[in-house]
Design an enzyme around this catalytic site. Structure first.
Site, PDB file in Angstrom:
ATOM      1  N   PRO A 139       0.753  -1.232   0.000  1.00 25.12           N
ATOM      2  CA  PRO A 139       0.000   0.000   0.000  1.00 25.12           C
ATOM      3  C   PRO A 139       0.793   1.298   0.000  1.00 25.12           C
ATOM      4  CG  PRO A 139       0.253  -0.752   2.229  1.00 25.12           C
ATOM      5  CD  PRO A 139       1.207  -1.499   1.359  1.00 25.12           C
ATOM      6  N   GLU A 140       0.544   2.138  -0.934  1.00 29.40           N
ATOM      7  CA  GLU A 140       0.864   3.555  -0.777  1.00 29.40           C
ATOM      8  C   GLU A 140      -0.480   4.260  -0.907  1.00 29.40           C
ATOM      9  OE1 GLU A 140       4.235   5.073  -3.026  1.00 29.40           O
ATOM     10  OE2 GLU A 140       5.073   3.072  -3.163  1.00 29.40           O
TER      11      GLU A 140
END
Length: 270
Positions: A2-3
DNA sequence: CGCCATGTTAGAGG
DNA sequence: TCCTCTAACATGGC
């Protein structure tokens, strides 16, 4: 996985599933992931109705019907799975399960066990350590100039620092620096106003583009993203720069794999 | 076996 | 005080 763009995509996908549902139970198979404790997380959400699902930086934020919140951080390998009415969806690395009063369930799968589930009675306090949202309208070139100039740090680690700008990660920092034509080791207080303006614009463009493509997909953890097909430097070591055809090079910056075009990103380090 | 990994944090040393 | 670097967390894939 995740970003900011990947977390935003998860939020958009799970919002219609979670909003309005009431939690019947919560179990964890890795209590260390729960803060301040597994008991506090369970007590904080069982019996509560989820009113809203949103995002702050890389946190998924569940707003509950008593004013408290639950924050979920996917870290490196966390992901959600959804089980319809009493369906069994035993994913490979289940660490936590929320069940709902109507028989549905949310699974938290996290191979590396770095993910966090946080009970937050006070949302402001729980997110006080986070810096500016890069897609917020308050993230302007002027604001960025202040953030860069008040310190004398290497540019890339500064952009990765969540207490300064909240939501950027390794992929999109490399992409934004390439788009702005800046070397990751450039000292943060030595950028010209034009360079700062270009960087601000690049950060926002890269993030918005990735959200439009549902984020970046590298493996089984995060399916359905398309941004991997449009990356300019990340993961393209040895391949030609899409702008000038020079081979992309790989280096380590602040312990993170870093990808640059040595011709397009020439700004002087130090 | 060795090295890589979309993240974060504590501690040491300059 | 600020900055940088290392190690750590824990695991899978190549």
């Amino acid at each position: 996985m995740p970003e900011l763009p990947e977390v935003e995509t998860v939020v958009r996908n799970y919002r219609p599933l979670l909003e309005g549902r009431t939690v019947a139970g919560f179990t964890t198979r890795w209590p260390k992931n729960c803060l301040p404790s597994a008991a506090a997380v369970r007590r904080g959400i069982v019996g509560r109705t989820i009113l809203r699902v949103s995002r702050r930086a890389k946190y998924i934020v569940l707003a509950l019907d008593n004013g408290a919140h639950q924050l979920i951080h996917l870290r490196m390998s966390g992901r959600f799975a959804w089980a319809a009415d009493h369906e069994k969806v035993e994913t490979p690395f289940v660490r936590a399960v929320w069940t709902f009063t109507d028989g549905h369930a949310l699974w938290f799968d996290d191979a590396r066990k770095f993910g966090k589930i946080v009970h937050a009675p006070d949302l402001a306090a729980a997110t006080a350590h986070l810096g500016v949202e890069p897609l917020d309208r308050t993230f302007t070139a002027g604001r960025l100039a202040t953030l860069l100039t008040r310190r004398a740090r290497q540019l890339k680690p500064l952009l990765l620092d969540q207490s300064v700008i909240a939501g950027l990660g390794n992929i999109y920092v490399d992409e934004a620096l390439h788009m702005a034509g800046l070397h990751p080791l450039t000292r943060s207080d030595r950028l010209t106003p034009a360079q700062i303006s270009a960087l601000c614009k690049s950060i926002r463009t890269v993030l918005r583009t990735s959200i439009r493509r549902n984020g970046t997909t590298f493996d089984w953890i995060y399916p359905s993203g398309q941004m991997q097909n449009y990356l300019k430097v990340y993961g393209r070591t040895g391949e030609p720069c899409r702008r000038c055809r020079t081979a992309i090079t790989y280096l380590k910056v602040a312990q993170r794999g870093t990808h640059i075009c040595p011709a397009c990103q020439l700004t002087a380090p130090r």
